[in-house]
Design a protein around this motif. Structure first.
Motif, PDB file in Angstrom:
ATOM      1  N   THR A  82      35.139  30.211 108.238  1.00 57.03           N
ATOM      2  CA  THR A  82      34.512  32.146 107.910  1.00 57.03           C
ATOM      3  C   THR A  82      33.601  31.600 106.579  1.00 57.03           C
ATOM      4  N   GLN A 136      37.107  41.042 106.402  1.00 59.59           N
ATOM      5  CA  GLN A 136      37.130  40.115 108.106  1.00 59.59           C
ATOM      6  C   GLN A 136      38.963  39.960 107.581  1.00 59.59           C
ATOM      7  N   HIS A 137      39.813  39.759 107.047  1.00 59.99           N
ATOM      8  CA  HIS A 137      40.865  38.734 106.804  1.00 59.99           C
ATOM      9  C   HIS A 137      42.253  39.781 106.440  1.00 59.99           C
ATOM     10  N   GLY A 138      41.959  40.990 105.948  1.00 61.16           N
ATOM     11  CA  GLY A 138      43.041  41.945 105.844  1.00 61.16           C
ATOM     12  C   GLY A 138      42.901  42.373 104.525  1.00 61.16           C
ATOM     13  N   LYS A 191      39.737  27.582 108.877  1.00 59.81           N
ATOM     14  CA  LYS A 191      39.976  28.526 108.628  1.00 59.81           C
ATOM     15  C   LYS A 191      39.560  29.767 110.064  1.00 59.81           C
ATOM     16  N   ALA A 192      40.017  30.773 110.068  1.00 58.33           N
ATOM     17  CA  ALA A 192      40.068  31.971 111.342  1.00 58.33           C
ATOM     18  C   ALA A 192      39.479  32.692 110.770  1.00 58.33           C
ATOM     19  N   ASP A 193      38.243  33.863 111.059  1.00 59.62           N
ATOM     20  CA  ASP A 193      37.261  34.638 110.405  1.00 59.62           C
ATOM     21  C   ASP A 193      38.363  36.238 110.899  1.00 59.62           C
ATOM     22  N   LYS A 194      39.622  35.916 110.231  1.00 60.44           N
ATOM     23  CA  LYS A 194      40.459  36.856 110.963  1.00 60.44           C
ATOM     24  C   LYS A 194      41.668  37.256 110.317  1.00 60.44           C
TER      25      LYS A 194
END
Lengths: 154, 154, 154, 154
Positions: free
Chosen positions: B87, A57-59, B150-153
């Protein structure tokens, strides 16, 4: 195979051939785009170029894609020291993810630590590489079993 | 998603939604053809239908494909009990392969064993299913870290 | 042995006897003060009463003492399903420490997950107990090898 | 301590002192007869002289005694790179037993692979030594957590 030129030819040619043929039978490696870049007696290296369809999901490379090439590198490092009429199966492995697996590609280097008649233990280090700069991103400890008299194909 | 109908709706709808959205961002899961078939608080199930391009040299599911869905099932089981603004990353996992992973599909069931503020430990069982008959083919013990804020993307 | 009275007598008496005799040959278990409290086919339980000389720097049971009884419980769970003329060795194990191992005693419960001709996989749960209240404090996944025709003693 | 003379004095004296004091608080190490023989920044070595009361049924060092010094060597390798006002706990470790642990003594050498703010990963190699001849008998991969502001004692 296109990567043949980059392969270190330090091992018995028969061994290199046997590992290359088995690797070619692992259709999952082709699905990932993984390449066998080095085969020596007890050492196997596999590279995985970045593709956005291998990510989480974070790439970053998904831990599963990292684990997949690590398992294969360790497995073939073991297989490279097995007798001719045998095949290899993974008994278990443990992977620690040390840093985000990102960059141009991953390189998994599997080495045999101890090879016994039945069980072989390997250590695998996975590096991420960005513009030639390598970062250790995963370490693996793995146990393989040697099955004598069983064909290395379906 | 087509598998929505088979999902147990036992958890907070927000949690289910958050896990489904994150799973959809893992492009590697789509590459494998893996489907999220169950999300509850602390339990996540993922299925992987057989495809010949997921296999190793004997025609079984590659240990890497088994490990990939196991890692994801355990990771989302953990994520399902995390706070909203966080995340998840895998710290490490260990997988034992118990039987050839073959059949119509694999089913990975991840469960939280212990969830702390920083670290969560899960247990994952992977079954192979042939004509409705399930065989335990892998067990996993996994450690995840919760990253707050922290964003999950990407 | 004094703990005999608390042993569940569900397994073949020969198996119970074989496990008890082997446990008695592990002098390290006596050094720790560990007791074999349950032997069934595929399940073995070991208790370790608290002693301040088993601790780490915070006064909890040392991870090594926890791991020692876990390894033994899993090993004898495996041995309990092995053929008569064999012995057992640990190939590897992985332990997650979930909570401080403190209290009156530890209880390790080893169970066979899968037993093959050569390798057996076990799962061990370790609980700490304080005034009858149990808390799961460690989980273990372990691989054992069965050595046929080798004596289970020096 | 009697082993002080054999300790490499390559690290900050404060670090060496901190590790030695913590080791001395681990009463289990004294119970085993383990000695801290080397402390550097990121590397710690522990020796365990053979005693028949540390053995399993074949008369080898018990896997638990091997694991105990391995866990401690890795833990203090991590602790040696932690900030001053912190303590260390083992999150998990995985040990592969490669060869019978027998001989005059065991030597566990723990090294930090990656140290982060919260988690540190170590690698531990355990050798058995007989008349000066060393054999690799176990390898460990371990995860430790750094607890800031928590005292390293009871």
């Amino acid at each position: 195979m296109s990567e043949a030129s980059s392969t270190a030819i330090n091992a018995d040619p028969t061994v290199i051939c046997r590992v290359r043929e088995s690797f070619a039978r692992q259709s999952f490696m082709a699905t990932l785009g993984a390449r066998l870049t080095r085969v020596e007696a007890g050492i196997v290296e596999i590279e995985l170029p970045f593709r956005s369809d291998l990510t989480q999901q974070h790439g970053f490379f998904h831990a599963g894609s990292t684990a997949s090439i690590a398992d294969t590198a360790g497995g073939y490092a073991a297989y490279s020291v097995f007798p001719a009429d045998s095949t290899v199966l993974t008994v278990e492995f443990k992977i620690n993810l040390l840093a985000p697996a990102q960059g141009d590609k991953l390189i998994a280097i599997g080495s045999v630590i101890k090879s016994g008649r039945t069980l072989t233990i390997t250590d695998v280090k996975v590096f991420s590489e960005t513009r030639g700069q390598r970062t250790l991103c995963a370490v693996v400890q793995q146990t393989l079993i040697c099955l004598i008299g069983k064909a290395d194909k379906r």
